[in-house]
Scaffold this motif. Structure first.
Motif, short mmCIF file in Angstrom:
data_model
loop_
_atom_site.label_atom_id
_atom_site.label_comp_id
_atom_site.label_asym_id
_atom_site.label_seq_id
_atom_site.Cartn_x
_atom_site.Cartn_y
_atom_site.Cartn_z
N ALA A 77 39.95 -47.02 5.61
CA ALA A 77 40.49 -48.35 4.73
C ALA A 77 39.40 -48.15 3.60
CB ALA A 77 40.43 -49.43 5.63
N VAL A 78 39.94 -48.00 2.37
CA VAL A 78 39.33 -48.13 1.27
C VAL A 78 39.98 -49.09 0.38
CG1 VAL A 78 38.12 -45.73 1.26
CG2 VAL A 78 40.19 -45.97 -0.10
N ARG A 79 39.38 -49.38 -0.91
CA ARG A 79 40.04 -50.40 -1.77
C ARG A 79 40.52 -49.38 -2.99
NH1 ARG A 79 41.71 -55.49 -1.57
NH2 ARG A 79 40.82 -55.49 0.58
N ALA A 80 41.72 -49.89 -3.34
CA ALA A 80 42.14 -49.06 -4.63
C ALA A 80 42.76 -50.14 -5.55
CB ALA A 80 43.03 -48.02 -4.39
N GLY A 81 42.30 -49.95 -6.80
CA GLY A 81 42.81 -50.96 -7.88
C GLY A 81 41.94 -50.99 -9.03
N HIS A 82 41.95 -52.10 -9.71
CA HIS A 82 40.89 -52.46 -10.93
C HIS A 82 39.74 -53.42 -10.22
CE1 HIS A 82 42.75 -56.53 -11.16
NE2 HIS A 82 43.77 -56.18 -11.53
N HIS A 83 39.73 -53.81 -9.08
CA HIS A 83 38.53 -54.39 -8.52
C HIS A 83 38.43 -55.57 -9.11
CE1 HIS A 83 38.37 -50.66 -6.28
NE2 HIS A 83 38.26 -50.07 -7.33
N CYS A 84 39.17 -56.37 -9.54
CA CYS A 84 39.01 -57.75 -10.54
C CYS A 84 37.93 -57.50 -11.49
CB CYS A 84 38.62 -58.78 -9.52
SG CYS A 84 39.72 -59.31 -8.28
N ALA A 85 37.90 -56.37 -12.20
CA ALA A 85 37.20 -55.99 -13.19
C ALA A 85 37.59 -55.36 -14.37
CB ALA A 85 36.10 -55.13 -12.40
N GLN A 86 38.60 -55.49 -14.84
CA GLN A 86 39.66 -54.78 -15.93
C GLN A 86 38.64 -54.61 -17.21
OE1 GLN A 86 42.98 -57.47 -15.89
NE2 GLN A 86 44.34 -55.88 -15.04
N PRO A 87 37.85 -55.41 -17.68
CA PRO A 87 37.01 -55.20 -18.80
C PRO A 87 36.15 -53.65 -18.48
CG PRO A 87 36.83 -57.55 -18.66
CD PRO A 87 37.75 -57.06 -17.41
N LEU A 88 35.71 -53.55 -17.19
CA LEU A 88 34.76 -52.67 -16.92
C LEU A 88 35.79 -51.43 -16.89
CD1 LEU A 88 32.33 -51.41 -16.16
CD2 LEU A 88 32.59 -52.11 -13.71
N MET A 89 36.97 -51.65 -16.30
CA MET A 89 37.94 -50.35 -16.13
C MET A 89 38.22 -49.80 -17.47
SD MET A 89 38.53 -49.77 -12.89
CE MET A 89 37.08 -50.36 -12.36
N LYS A 90 38.24 -50.78 -18.49
CA LYS A 90 38.51 -50.34 -19.92
C LYS A 90 37.45 -49.39 -20.22
CE LYS A 90 39.90 -51.85 -24.32
NZ LYS A 90 40.22 -53.41 -25.35
N TRP A 91 36.34 -50.02 -20.04
CA TRP A 91 34.81 -49.36 -20.42
C TRP A 91 34.63 -47.80 -19.70
CZ3 TRP A 91 30.39 -47.88 -17.87
CH2 TRP A 91 29.29 -47.52 -18.74
N LEU A 92 35.28 -47.69 -18.56
CA LEU A 92 35.11 -46.57 -17.87
C LEU A 92 36.24 -45.43 -18.21
CD1 LEU A 92 34.38 -47.84 -14.09
CD2 LEU A 92 33.01 -46.55 -15.54
N ASN A 93 37.33 -46.10 -19.08
CA ASN A 93 38.56 -45.48 -19.54
C ASN A 93 39.33 -44.93 -18.41
OD1 ASN A 93 40.23 -44.31 -21.48
ND2 ASN A 93 39.21 -42.21 -21.31
N ALA A 94 39.44 -45.88 -17.54
CA ALA A 94 40.23 -45.76 -16.23
C ALA A 94 41.13 -47.10 -15.91
CB ALA A 94 39.38 -45.32 -15.17
N THR A 95 42.30 -46.72 -15.57
CA THR A 95 43.18 -47.93 -15.17
C THR A 95 42.84 -48.63 -13.93
OG1 THR A 95 44.90 -46.70 -14.42
CG2 THR A 95 44.87 -47.10 -16.82
N ALA A 96 42.36 -47.62 -13.00
CA ALA A 96 41.91 -47.93 -11.61
C ALA A 96 41.27 -47.22 -10.94
CB ALA A 96 43.50 -48.20 -10.59
#
Length: 406
Positions: A354-373
């Motif tokens: 069991a792992v987590r996948a998604g934007h982890h309630c951190a969409q501004p950080l995802m944008k900074w990482l250049n990753a959607t999830a």
């Protein structure tokens, strides 16, 4: 730490998922609960279930003693100076919103600044966005270094005499970055700003002394530290809490009610309108006792060793990108090249992992990482090296499967 003995305390871990022994690597989303906590909540409901404070009968008294005893247990756990500085909430989110709605709206104007970072969970961004819209205050972000850390130089440049609130996570739920809260607080206080710390990912994994950190507010959730869902804590310095107005109104938090006006109880009850989270507080106290017995320093050391081992093993997988600094708390966020993290997590789930996948309630950080999830594996006191070995094997299978597909 005897991990095998600790695992035996967590009934849920003794099961198979998809025909494989469960490997639970999602504690940053919510931790599992030891039997000691489950039994404490069960005992409360079987023997002491009653509303608190208002009753004079025996089980009402017992319930009140447990509830207020839990408050004192929290005070000791985080080394707060006063028991009335401990406010029970539904969790980190409601605790941060309380500060934004009460302290923020009463004290900020369009001439003021709110400083935070791009690594924050949505719960520590959206309340400040709404506060900025309501008051006209300016929202500012401390720049991140390429590895997702903060420098003292950038902190000093961003916090100014116009800054009234600094809202900062103790530990990033995506990067694992551990922020220097004590140093940030010192800088903020030099500019007469208050510091609000999102401790959701900090307090389950390390010893927290709010008096030493000197932060003005510290928010955290019970469910990430072996306690039930639905209970959390806002610690606030007494001077601020006494000056703040409640944001929820009704029973329990009042002193006197007339037809046209009302007055409030003293701390901490003026912020706990309605029937409080009694069973949750009982469970939180039991979780604190459990973590204290294991030892927070032992947990920190154990997680550090797990992360080091996991980083060594994961970096052997070609095409696996890991996000965040080398020195981090007990979680690793990653992506396999050309594989969506939901697909990665699905393959891992087929292996009982069991792992987590998604934007982890951190969409501004995802944008900074250049990753959607991204995918995230997070560790806790009940995890072992064998769990990481299973994770690595599962990722190799995912890479092989999607390599064949593409």
């Amino acid at each position: 730490m005897d991990v095998a003995a600790i695992r035996a305390d967590f009934p849920i871990l003794d099961q198979e998922v998809n025909g494989k022994p469960l490997v639970y690597l999602d504690s940053a989303a919510t931790s599992q609960k030891p039997k000691q906590v489950i039994e404490a909540v069960n005992h409360y409901y079987r023997n002491n279930n009653s509303n608190v404070h208002r009753g004079v009968h025996t089980i009402g008294t017992r319930a009140t003693e447990q509830y207020e005893g839990a408050r004192e247990r929290v005070r000791q756990f985080i080394s707060a100076k006063h028991t009335e500085e401990i406010i029970f909430t539904r969790g980190t989110t409601s605790a941060i919103n309380l500060v934004a709605s009460s302290y923020g709206r009463a004290n900020l104007t369009e001439a003021d600044e709110i400083v935070t970072t791009q690594m924050e969970h949505h719960s520590n961004i959206i309340p400040w966005q709404q506060l900025a819209k309501a008051t006209g205050a300016k929202l500012k972000f401390i720049p991140l270094e390429p590895d997702g850390t903060l420098t003292l130089d950038n902190i000093k440049k961003t916090i100014t005499d116009s800054t009234k609130i600094v809202a900062i996570t103790h530990v990033s739920n995506v990067l694992g970055t551990v922020n220097p809260i004590q140093a940030i607080t010192k800088i903020a206080h030099q500019h007469h700003a208050v510091v609000v710390v999102d401790g959701a990912q900090g307090i389950p994994h390390m010893k927290v002394d709010v008096s030493e950190l000197d932060c003005d507010f510290y928010a955290f959730s019970g469910h990430k530290m072996c306690a039930p869902t639905g209970v959390g804590v806002l610690y606030g310095k007494k001077e601020w809490l006494e000056a703040m107005e409640p944001v929820e109104f009704g029973g329990e938090m009042i002193d006197f009610v007339d037809l046209y006006d009302s007055t409030w109880k003293e701390l901490p009850w003026k912020f706990e309108g309605g029937t409080p989270i009694i069973a949750g507080a009982v469970g939180l106290a039991a979780a604190i006792d459990y973590l204290t017995e294991v030892g927070l320093d032992n947990i920190t050391k154990h997680e550090t060793q797990l992360v080091e081992y996991a980083m060594d093993q994961l970096t052997t997988i070609e095409g696996l990108e890991i996000y965040g600094p080398k020195k981090r708390a007990g979680l690793i966020t990653f992506n396999l090249t050309d594989v969506h993290p939901h697909d990665t997590a699905t393959v891992l789930d087929s292996e009982g992992i069991a792992v987590r996948a998604g934007h982890h309630c951190a969409q501004p950080l995802m944008k900074w990482l250049n990753a959607t999830a991204t995918a995230r594996a997070s560790f806790y006191l009940y995890n072992s090296r064998s769990d990481i070995d299973r994770l690595v094997d599962g990722l190799r299978k995912a890479k092989e499967f999607f390599g064949d597909v593409f």
